[in-house]
Design an enzyme around this catalytic site. Structure first.
Site, PDB file in Angstrom:
ATOM      1  N   ARG A  18       0.813  -1.221   0.000  1.00  0.00           N
ATOM      2  CA  ARG A  18       0.000   0.000   0.000  1.00  0.00           C
ATOM      3  C   ARG A  18       0.841   1.263   0.000  1.00  0.00           C
ATOM      4  NH1 ARG A  18      -2.510  -3.681   2.999  1.00  0.00           N
ATOM      5  NH2 ARG A  18      -1.495  -2.925   4.893  1.00  0.00           N
ATOM      6  N   GLU A  72       5.171  -9.816  15.899  1.00  0.00           N
ATOM      7  CA  GLU A  72       4.690 -10.319  17.186  1.00  0.00           C
ATOM      8  C   GLU A  72       5.149 -11.773  17.367  1.00  0.00           C
ATOM      9  OE1 GLU A  72       0.561  -9.695  17.613  1.00  0.00           O
ATOM     10  OE2 GLU A  72       0.554 -10.292  19.725  1.00  0.00           O
TER      11      GLU A  72
END
Ligand code: AMP
Length: 174
Positions: free
Chosen positions: A62, A99
């Site tokens: 993006r 994460e």
């Protein structure tokens, strides 16, 4: 110019995407509004127009959308920073922590000449892991990183903390 609060009307909040607990900030409604898209490109170029970079390096996928338009606006070249395995030529890689586990960014090893001024662009700054890896990647090639420009900063994730040695500009803060 549309205010940051009004620009938020063109960002769709999608709860629990791509996983539970994440609010995905979907910019496609903003991209689809011709006057708003143009305004956002102008806003994202503003901080850099007095001293334009040689290159805009934007992050897959993006980041490419505003990044290419900002490059044209600033009279700069464009460098794609991609996920691993997508670029056809010789590459340089930088890893960053997710994460769970790690991810990598790659760029062509001849995409930047030492000393060239590079502006890094992405759509969203979340934890800052991606953008800080992009800064390290560009510096590996000898770039003079003049700054990082994002459309949206998720202030509650404090990504800015990871980018203390570079100028960071965002247009919409949550
Ligand atoms: P981070 O490395 O955590 O700063 O994540 C930034 C990258 O992940 C950017 O390339 C964003 O496009 C994407 N991203 C992370 N969180 C979100 C979110 N809540 N909404 C949209 N994109 C996100």
């Amino acid at each position: 110019m549309t205010s940051p609060e009004d620009l938020k009307k063109y960002v769709r909040d999608v709860p629990d995407y791509p996983q539970k607990g994440i609010i995905f900030r979907d910019i496609t409604p903003l991209l689809g509004e011709k006057t708003i898209f143009r305004e956002v490109v102008e806003l994202m170029s503003r901080a850099w127009s007095a001293n334009p970079p040689d290159l805009v390096a934007a992050i897959e996928a993006r980041g490419f959308i505003p990044g290419a338009a900002i490059a044209v606006k600033l009279g700069a070249g464009f460098v794609p920073i991609r996920k691993t395995g997508k670029l056809p030529w010789m590459t340089v890689m930088e890893s960053y922590e997710l994460e769970y586990g790690t991810d990598q960014l790659e760029v062509h090893s001849d995409a930047v000449q030492p000393g060239q001024k590079v502006l890094i662009v992405d759509d969203v700054l979340a934890t800052g892991g991606t953008a800080s890896a992009a800064v390290r990647l560009m510096r590996k090639l000898g770039a003079d990183v003049v700054g990082v420009q994002v459309l949206i900063e998720l202030g509650y994730l404090e990504g800015r903390q990871r980018l203390q040695d570079v100028k960071l500009v965002s247009e919409i803060v949550y």
